[in-house]
Scaffold this motif. Structure first.
Motif, PDB file in Angstrom:
ATOM      1  N   MET A   1     109.266  46.827 -20.038  1.00  0.00           N
ATOM      2  CA  MET A   1     108.331  47.013 -21.146  1.00  0.00           C
ATOM      3  C   MET A   1     107.914  45.669 -21.733  1.00  0.00           C
ATOM      4  O   MET A   1     106.749  45.465 -22.084  1.00  0.00           O
ATOM      5  N   GLN A   2     108.851  44.762 -21.820  1.00  0.00           N
ATOM      6  CA  GLN A   2     108.540  43.429 -22.348  1.00  0.00           C
ATOM      7  C   GLN A   2     107.565  42.699 -21.428  1.00  0.00           C
ATOM      8  O   GLN A   2     106.611  42.061 -21.882  1.00  0.00           O
ATOM      9  N   VAL A   3     107.781  42.794 -20.129  1.00  0.00           N
ATOM     10  CA  VAL A   3     106.877  42.189 -19.156  1.00  0.00           C
ATOM     11  C   VAL A   3     105.479  42.787 -19.287  1.00  0.00           C
ATOM     12  O   VAL A   3     104.467  42.072 -19.293  1.00  0.00           O
ATOM     13  N   LEU A   4     105.415  44.109 -19.417  1.00  0.00           N
ATOM     14  CA  LEU A   4     104.125  44.777 -19.542  1.00  0.00           C
ATOM     15  C   LEU A   4     103.397  44.353 -20.815  1.00  0.00           C
ATOM     16  O   LEU A   4     102.183  44.130 -20.790  1.00  0.00           O
ATOM     17  N   GLU A   5     104.123  44.244 -21.920  1.00  0.00           N
ATOM     18  CA  GLU A   5     103.483  43.827 -23.167  1.00  0.00           C
ATOM     19  C   GLU A   5     102.861  42.437 -23.027  1.00  0.00           C
ATOM     20  O   GLU A   5     101.769  42.183 -23.546  1.00  0.00           O
ATOM     21  N   GLN A   6     103.537  41.545 -22.330  1.00  0.00           N
ATOM     22  CA  GLN A   6     102.984  40.208 -22.111  1.00  0.00           C
ATOM     23  C   GLN A   6     101.728  40.268 -21.245  1.00  0.00           C
ATOM     24  O   GLN A   6     100.749  39.565 -21.499  1.00  0.00           O
ATOM     25  N   LEU A   7     101.752  41.119 -20.234  1.00  0.00           N
ATOM     26  CA  LEU A   7     100.570  41.270 -19.381  1.00  0.00           C
ATOM     27  C   LEU A   7      99.389  41.823 -20.175  1.00  0.00           C
ATOM     28  O   LEU A   7      98.247  41.369 -20.014  1.00  0.00           O
ATOM     29  N   LEU A   8      99.658  42.791 -21.040  1.00  0.00           N
ATOM     30  CA  LEU A   8      98.585  43.394 -21.827  1.00  0.00           C
ATOM     31  C   LEU A   8      98.022  42.418 -22.846  1.00  0.00           C
ATOM     32  O   LEU A   8      96.830  42.448 -23.160  1.00  0.00           O
ATOM     33  N   LEU A   9      98.878  41.550 -23.370  1.00  0.00           N
ATOM     34  CA  LEU A   9      98.382  40.504 -24.270  1.00  0.00           C
ATOM     35  C   LEU A   9      97.397  39.601 -23.529  1.00  0.00           C
ATOM     36  O   LEU A   9      96.332  39.251 -24.044  1.00  0.00           O
ATOM     37  N   ARG A  10      97.763  39.232 -22.295  1.00  0.00           N
ATOM     38  CA  ARG A  10      96.874  38.385 -21.496  1.00  0.00           C
ATOM     39  C   ARG A  10      95.571  39.108 -21.154  1.00  0.00           C
ATOM     40  O   ARG A  10      94.513  38.496 -21.035  1.00  0.00           O
ATOM     41  N   ALA A  11      95.668  40.433 -20.982  1.00  0.00           N
ATOM     42  CA  ALA A  11      94.490  41.215 -20.589  1.00  0.00           C
ATOM     43  C   ALA A  11      93.578  41.527 -21.770  1.00  0.00           C
ATOM     44  O   ALA A  11      92.421  41.916 -21.566  1.00  0.00           O
ATOM     45  N   ASP A  12      94.071  41.354 -22.987  1.00  0.00           N
ATOM     46  CA  ASP A  12      93.348  41.842 -24.161  1.00  0.00           C
ATOM     47  C   ASP A  12      91.963  41.216 -24.315  1.00  0.00           C
ATOM     48  O   ASP A  12      91.002  41.890 -24.685  1.00  0.00           O
ATOM     49  N   ARG A  13      91.842  39.922 -24.026  1.00  0.00           N
ATOM     50  CA  ARG A  13      90.536  39.270 -24.161  1.00  0.00           C
ATOM     51  C   ARG A  13      89.516  39.891 -23.206  1.00  0.00           C
ATOM     52  O   ARG A  13      88.349  40.092 -23.546  1.00  0.00           O
ATOM     53  N   TYR A  14      89.968  40.226 -22.012  1.00  0.00           N
ATOM     54  CA  TYR A  14      89.076  40.834 -21.020  1.00  0.00           C
ATOM     55  C   TYR A  14      88.729  42.266 -21.395  1.00  0.00           C
ATOM     56  O   TYR A  14      87.580  42.696 -21.257  1.00  0.00           O
ATOM     57  N   LEU A  15      89.736  43.004 -21.873  1.00  0.00           N
ATOM     58  CA  LEU A  15      89.503  44.398 -22.234  1.00  0.00           C
ATOM     59  C   LEU A  15      88.496  44.516 -23.370  1.00  0.00           C
ATOM     60  O   LEU A  15      87.630  45.384 -23.364  1.00  0.00           O
ATOM     61  N   LYS A  16      88.598  43.634 -24.348  1.00  0.00           N
ATOM     62  CA  LYS A  16      87.685  43.723 -25.488  1.00  0.00           C
ATOM     63  C   LYS A  16      86.267  43.325 -25.094  1.00  0.00           C
ATOM     64  O   LYS A  16      85.301  43.872 -25.619  1.00  0.00           O
TER      65      LYS A  16
END
Length: 221
Positions: A149-164
């Motif tokens: 879950m911690q690994v996934l949260e870090q990945l989603l943080l990195r993806a957030d700029r692209y998702l928005k």
């Protein structure tokens, strides 16, 4: 330094990081722009030390790149990074769901549906991103795999700029995402666990392609 002073400093650094992260994701700071400790400290009314620690935290999350004598650079968005983020997500998320499925309850599914319903009517991109994460988190947490879950949260943080960027440019993407989330819930409720994991993998691949296409359109525009 006393323990209390250390706690206060760490709290301030975390709050500065939160503010700067929101500004980057909100587009207030543009890619290629340098953030300078002195200016941020003065603006936020804090010392330079928590700003420096906040920038170190943001660098670890991939939001900035610190350069000596120049400040912290907002890195340019990269299609290569998109591919890597989603390849890793397609390893971690199915793994989490597979382990969570035997432990999912009606309460978990009801909560996931609430997040999905709220995201359908949400107009704010930051809030939408939080609801999207809450939806997935509700389905994955019963796996009881905190490191994954911690690994996934870090990945989603990195993806957030692209998702928005993706969500701001494509309402069709939002509708498709909601439909795929609903399909995932339906499969789980029907007890079709293998199909649910497969649907999640396809959802992540679709998301990667959609983000990449949006990224390409934005660059050409």
């Amino acid at each position: 330094m006393s323990q209390l002073q250390q706690i206060e400093r760490n709290t301030t650094a975390a709050e500065v990081a939160r503010v700067l992260r929101q500004r980057i994701l909100g587009g207030l700071y543009q890619e290629g722009e340098f953030l300078r400790q002195e200016s941020i400290a003065q603006e936020l009314g804090v010392s330079r030390l928590p700003v420096r620690e906040a920038l170190a935290l943001l660098e670890a999350e991939g939001f900035v790149i610190r350069e000596k004598y120049r400040g912290a650079l907002i890195p340019k968005l990269s299609i290569k990074e998109v591919r890597e983020i989603y390849s890793l997500r397609n390893m971690v998320e199915p793994y989490l769901l597979e382990h969570a499925l035997p432990h999912l309850t009606a309460e978990h599914l009801s909560k996931a549906k609430e997040h999905l319903a709220a995201s359908r009517s949400c107009q704010d991109l930051s809030q939408w991103a939080e609801l999207n994460w809450a939806f997935h988190k509700t389905l994955y947490e019963p796996a009881n795999l905190p490191l994954a879950m911690q690994v996934l949260e870090q990945l989603l943080l990195r993806a957030d700029r692209y998702l928005k960027m993706q969500r701001s440019l494509s309402m069709e993407s939002l509708a498709e995402s909601h439909a795929e989330h609903q399909s995932l819930i339906d499969l789980i409720e029907e007890g079709k666990f293998v199909e649910a994991v497969d649907a999640l993998r396809k959802h992540i691949v679709w998301n990667e392609h959609d983000v990449a296409q949006t990224f390409d359109r934005a660059r050409k525009g």
